[in-house]
Design a protein around this motif. Sequence first.
Motif, PDB file in Angstrom:
ATOM      1  N   GLU A 202       0.686   7.835   0.724  1.00 36.71           N
ATOM      2  CA  GLU A 202      -0.462   7.035   1.165  1.00 36.71           C
ATOM      3  C   GLU A 202      -1.018   7.569   2.485  1.00 36.71           C
ATOM      4  OE1 GLU A 202      -2.486   4.339   0.222  1.00 36.71           O
ATOM      5  OE2 GLU A 202      -1.659   4.870  -1.721  1.00 36.71           O
ATOM      6  N   ASN A 203      -0.126   7.942   3.401  1.00 37.37           N
ATOM      7  CA  ASN A 203      -0.575   8.517   4.672  1.00 37.37           C
ATOM      8  C   ASN A 203      -1.326   9.817   4.450  1.00 37.37           C
ATOM      9  OD1 ASN A 203       0.373   6.517   6.389  1.00 37.37           O
ATOM     10  ND2 ASN A 203       2.271   7.576   6.868  1.00 37.37           N
ATOM     11  N   ASP A 204      -0.809  10.668   3.572  1.00 40.25           N
ATOM     12  CA  ASP A 204      -1.509  11.920   3.266  1.00 40.25           C
ATOM     13  C   ASP A 204      -2.913  11.626   2.745  1.00 40.25           C
ATOM     14  OD1 ASP A 204       0.724  13.390   4.023  1.00 40.25           O
ATOM     15  OD2 ASP A 204       1.414  13.720   1.967  1.00 40.25           O
ATOM     16  N   LEU A 205      -3.012  10.678   1.820  1.00 40.50           N
ATOM     17  CA  LEU A 205      -4.311  10.277   1.289  1.00 40.50           C
ATOM     18  C   LEU A 205      -5.195   9.697   2.388  1.00 40.50           C
ATOM     19  CD1 LEU A 205      -6.187   9.809  -1.161  1.00 40.50           C
ATOM     20  CD2 LEU A 205      -5.060   7.574  -1.432  1.00 40.50           C
ATOM     21  N   ALA A 206      -4.600   8.905   3.257  1.00 45.07           N
ATOM     22  CA  ALA A 206      -5.361   8.269   4.343  1.00 45.07           C
ATOM     23  C   ALA A 206      -6.013   9.296   5.260  1.00 45.07           C
ATOM     24  CB  ALA A 206      -4.443   7.352   5.151  1.00 45.07           C
ATOM     25  N   THR A 207      -5.374  10.452   5.430  1.00 46.44           N
ATOM     26  CA  THR A 207      -5.980  11.473   6.288  1.00 46.44           C
ATOM     27  C   THR A 207      -7.246  12.032   5.648  1.00 46.44           C
ATOM     28  OG1 THR A 207      -4.717  13.358   5.385  1.00 46.44           O
ATOM     29  CG2 THR A 207      -3.732  12.141   7.240  1.00 46.44           C
ATOM     30  N   CYS A 208      -7.318  12.013   4.332  1.00 46.22           N
ATOM     31  CA  CYS A 208      -8.494  12.521   3.620  1.00 46.22           C
ATOM     32  C   CYS A 208      -9.560  11.441   3.425  1.00 46.22           C
ATOM     33  CB  CYS A 208      -8.080  13.067   2.255  1.00 46.22           C
ATOM     34  SG  CYS A 208      -6.934  14.453   2.347  1.00 46.22           S
ATOM     35  N   GLU A 209      -9.116  10.201   3.232  1.00 42.21           N
ATOM     36  CA  GLU A 209     -10.036   9.119   2.876  1.00 42.21           C
ATOM     37  C   GLU A 209     -10.416   8.215   4.047  1.00 42.21           C
ATOM     38  OE1 GLU A 209     -11.468   8.917  -0.058  1.00 42.21           O
ATOM     39  OE2 GLU A 209     -10.328  10.637  -0.799  1.00 42.21           O
ATOM     40  N   GLY A 210      -9.781   8.404   5.203  1.00 38.97           N
ATOM     41  CA  GLY A 210     -10.138   7.603   6.371  1.00 38.97           C
ATOM     42  C   GLY A 210      -9.505   6.225   6.404  1.00 38.97           C
ATOM     43  N   PHE A 211      -8.270   6.109   5.912  1.00 42.40           N
ATOM     44  CA  PHE A 211      -7.541   4.846   5.974  1.00 42.40           C
ATOM     45  C   PHE A 211      -6.585   4.856   7.169  1.00 42.40           C
ATOM     46  CE2 PHE A 211      -7.752   5.346   1.123  1.00 42.40           C
ATOM     47  CZ  PHE A 211      -8.999   4.739   1.050  1.00 42.40           C
ATOM     48  N   ARG A 212      -5.984   3.716   7.439  1.00 36.97           N
ATOM     49  CA  ARG A 212      -4.992   3.599   8.519  1.00 36.97           C
ATOM     50  C   ARG A 212      -3.762   4.431   8.177  1.00 36.97           C
ATOM     51  NH1 ARG A 212      -1.336  -1.574   9.828  1.00 36.97           N
ATOM     52  NH2 ARG A 212      -0.435  -0.732   7.939  1.00 36.97           N
ATOM     53  N   ILE A 213      -3.152   5.003   9.208  1.00 33.60           N
ATOM     54  CA  ILE A 213      -1.969   5.860   9.050  1.00 33.60           C
ATOM     55  C   ILE A 213      -0.827   5.242   9.857  1.00 33.60           C
ATOM     56  CG2 ILE A 213      -1.029   8.164   9.422  1.00 33.60           C
ATOM     57  CD1 ILE A 213      -4.040   9.100   9.512  1.00 33.60           C
ATOM     58  N   LEU A 214       0.347   5.095   9.229  1.00 39.95           N
ATOM     59  CA  LEU A 214       1.509   4.527   9.908  1.00 39.95           C
ATOM     60  C   LEU A 214       2.709   5.453   9.750  1.00 39.95           C
ATOM     61  CD1 LEU A 214       2.799   0.959  10.110  1.00 39.95           C
ATOM     62  CD2 LEU A 214       4.368   2.753   9.393  1.00 39.95           C
ATOM     63  N   SER A 215       3.289   5.824  10.890  1.00 36.73           N
ATOM     64  CA  SER A 215       4.532   6.593  10.910  1.00 36.73           C
ATOM     65  C   SER A 215       5.622   5.739  11.539  1.00 36.73           C
ATOM     66  CB  SER A 215       4.361   7.866  11.750  1.00 36.73           C
ATOM     67  OG  SER A 215       3.414   8.729  11.183  1.00 36.73           O
ATOM     68  N   ALA A 216       6.867   6.069  11.237  1.00 37.40           N
ATOM     69  CA  ALA A 216       8.013   5.352  11.792  1.00 37.40           C
ATOM     70  C   ALA A 216       9.051   6.369  12.256  1.00 37.40           C
ATOM     71  CB  ALA A 216       8.622   4.419  10.751  1.00 37.40           C
ATOM     72  N   TYR A 217       9.504   6.222  13.488  1.00 41.85           N
ATOM     73  CA  TYR A 217      10.472   7.157  14.062  1.00 41.85           C
ATOM     74  C   TYR A 217      11.598   6.396  14.747  1.00 41.85           C
ATOM     75  CZ  TYR A 217       6.317  10.020  13.558  1.00 41.85           C
ATOM     76  OH  TYR A 217       5.198  10.637  13.058  1.00 41.85           O
ATOM     77  N   ALA A 218      12.744   7.038  14.825  1.00 46.04           N
ATOM     78  CA  ALA A 218      13.874   6.464  15.549  1.00 46.04           C
ATOM     79  C   ALA A 218      13.586   6.496  17.049  1.00 46.04           C
ATOM     80  CB  ALA A 218      15.138   7.248  15.253  1.00 46.04           C
TER      81      ALA A 218
END
Length: 103
Positions: free
Chosen positions: A53-69
């Motif tokens: 979904e994040n990969d798609l969001a970079t192309c389609e202009g959607f929100r991007i969420l990452s999670a890290y320790a």
Amino acid sequence: MTDLKPSFKPFTLGSIVATPGALDALSQSRILECLIRHARGDWGQVCEEDAAENDLATCEGFRILSAYAIDPAQPCAGFGDNCVWVITEADRSVTTLLLPSEY
């Protein structure tokens, strides 16, 4: 040569902000590391579906969420005590670092 994924389009982070909890939990160097990973399309501890979904969001202009320790030496499930989220809004105006409990 680039390491970009075929479905990934580089995006801008906009203004970078952080919640008080994220600022208390993370060193400046860890904040920078998380932002660099996020901007490069390394989504951290998200499930396979959310990564797609994040990969798609970079192309389609959607929100991007990452999670890290917060502490990379400890387990991180993408939520909970040892986790920080990095969210870039759909309009790319702002990227926020926050703890899941602050969402």
